[in-house]
Scaffold this motif. Structure first.
Motif, short mmCIF file in Angstrom:
data_model
loop_
_atom_site.label_atom_id
_atom_site.label_comp_id
_atom_site.label_asym_id
_atom_site.label_seq_id
_atom_site.Cartn_x
_atom_site.Cartn_y
_atom_site.Cartn_z
N TYR A 140 0.80 -1.23 0.00
CA TYR A 140 0.00 0.00 0.00
C TYR A 140 0.84 1.28 0.00
CZ TYR A 140 -3.50 -3.44 1.19
OH TYR A 140 -4.31 -4.54 1.16
N VAL A 156 -4.80 -7.62 -1.45
CA VAL A 156 -4.83 -6.39 -2.25
C VAL A 156 -5.96 -6.46 -3.27
CG1 VAL A 156 -3.51 -4.88 -3.78
CG2 VAL A 156 -2.37 -6.02 -1.87
N SER A 160 -8.47 -3.43 -3.23
CA SER A 160 -8.42 -2.56 -4.41
C SER A 160 -9.72 -2.52 -5.20
CB SER A 160 -7.30 -3.03 -5.35
OG SER A 160 -7.61 -4.31 -5.88
N CYS A 181 -2.25 -8.40 -8.87
CA CYS A 181 -1.68 -7.28 -8.12
C CYS A 181 -0.16 -7.40 -8.03
CB CYS A 181 -2.31 -7.20 -6.73
SG CYS A 181 -4.10 -6.98 -6.76
N GLN A 214 -1.54 -1.79 -4.58
CA GLN A 214 -2.90 -1.24 -4.69
C GLN A 214 -2.97 -0.18 -5.78
OE1 GLN A 214 -4.30 1.21 -1.45
NE2 GLN A 214 -6.42 0.63 -1.79
#
Length: 412
Positions: A140, A156, A160, A181, A214
């Motif tokens: 993050y 994530v 997200s 991710c 993210q």
């Protein structure tokens, strides 16, 4: 299929000196997927990658024997040199600093604050080498309210918004099959490193580059965000295999006799080509289907019409028809079909290698091509610490007696 490059020998013998990143040396402290993928792309562009691992090996090595879960290590760590170093020891950190003075890039994806606590954070390392590019990937970011949240690909995906838009309207949120991710972050990390290296050519100075998992995936939500804003800020329902913004029709996965086929028609030309393939040319003048707007308004009718027709034919029959009529489509293929894809093997984006731990396997090359240069041969991932002596002694000039002493002490 390309079998001739299955065991090309040491990385130094692969002709990497002719590639764009020849002469760049990278210390790779990263693990799992996103950092190793960024450094893999650098390796396949000719950089020398020295992978630094703890004595037990990075996490992917530990997965060995659990349903093939260690295979990703082989996929992401070919063409790299493996050394072991205890970074929790003072002598281990001193040796890292010695190496840092003579390299271009250091890559890590530890949780924020870990390297600072060890005394090997960006400030300390760039003091030793002001030209160093320190590249950090986190879940993050290195700042903000979520900084210390645990971050794995699935967490994530949840944070997200990816899971919220994946699946069908009447079902639960579903994670994306691939580790999106991690790999989106790895690609952005590679881009950030390249940008910083370019800047260093102008300024002579390195910098800290950071990438958040993210933040790396947010832009990929654009179709779904368009529908969100069109709904006045109300979160839309999941759309299954339909367009994320419900702005295309037909756009779906349709049944065939022997599986499924994906079809998309994003303009009248595509839709009319589909009607020609279906021998339903009379539907061109149907007021429900005259343009994209009316087709989207009658999405259920279109999906039923197309699905009833495709269900009567095999995937091969549909592919032949659609290729002849230039209808955007693709059969839904299983992993065995993808691994043996003749197109990717002919382009050498997939290659067979003989791996010392996994035997005969298919491994990807870099998707980035450089005109006039063939893809670098794939060198199997090294065994843990395989290049300890050649890296520490031959590359960084450690005295052999000192090397042996550090080995006896467990630093190496």
């Amino acid at each position: 299929m390309s079998d001739d490059l299955s065991n090309p020998g040491p990385a130094s013998d692969t002709g990497a000196r002719h590639y764009p990143l020849a002469g760049i040396t990278v210390l790779d402290l990263s693990h799992i997927y996103n950092g190793p993928y960024a450094t893999f792309l650098m390796a396949m562009a000719g950089a020398e990658i020295i992978k630094i691992e703890p004595h037990t090996g990075e996490h992917l090595r530990v997965r060995a024997g659990i349903g093939g879960a260690a295979l990703p290590f082989a996929m992401l760590n070919g063409n790299k040199k493996s050394v072991t170093l205890d970074l929790k020891s003072e002598k281990g950190r001193d040796l890292l600093l010695r190496m840092v003075r003579d390299v271009d890039v250091l890559v890590e994806n530890f949780a924020p604050g870990v390297t600072e606590r060890l005394g090997i954070g960006p400030a300390q390392l760039q003091k030793a080498n002001p030209r160093l590019i320190y590249a950090s990937s986190t879940g993050y970011g290195r700042s903000g309210p979520y900084r210390d949240y645990p971050a794995m690909d699935i967490t994530v995906q949840a944070m997200s918004g990816i899971m919220s838009i994946t699946g069908f309207p009447d079902g639960p949120p579903v994670k994306s099959g691939p580790a999106l991710c991690d790999f989106f972050a790895g690609i952005h990390l590679y881009g950030g490193i390249m940008t910083a290296l370019y800047e260093r050519e102008v300024t002579g100075k390195g910098r800290l580059v950071e990438v958040s998992m993210q933040e790396s995936v947010y832009a990929s939500l654009c179709s779904n965000l368009a529908l969100y804003h069109a709904n006045g800020g109300k979160a839309p329902a999941r759309t299954g295999n339909r367009h994320g913004g419900l702005a295309e029709s037909p756009y779906n996965v349709y049944p065939a006799k022997d599986g499924y086929i994906a079809i998309i028609c994003n303009n009248n030309r595509h839709f009319h080509a589909l009607l020609d393939a279906m021998k339903r040319e009379e539907l061109r003048d149907d007021p429900r289907f005259t343009d994209l707007r009316t087709r989207v308004a009658h999405m259920e009718e279109i999906d039923r019409l197309v699905g009833d027709w495709t269900a009567q034919r095999t995937k091969a029959e549909l592919v032949a028809l659609f290729l002849a009529h230039r209808v955007p489509h693709a059969p839904v293929r299983d992993l065995d079909e993808v691994v043996l894809d003749p197109h990717m093997h002919e382009r050498r984006s997939l290659q067979w290698i003989d791996h010392p731990d996994f035997g005969r396997i298919v491994v990807q090359n870099s998707p980035i091509r450089y005109e006039g240069l063939a893809p670098l041969p794939l060198v199997p991932s090294s065994r843990l610490g395989e290049q300890n002596e050649s890296v520490f002694v031959d590359r960084f000039g450690l005295d052999r007696d000192e090397f042996e002493a550090l080995r006896q002490e467990g630093v190496i």
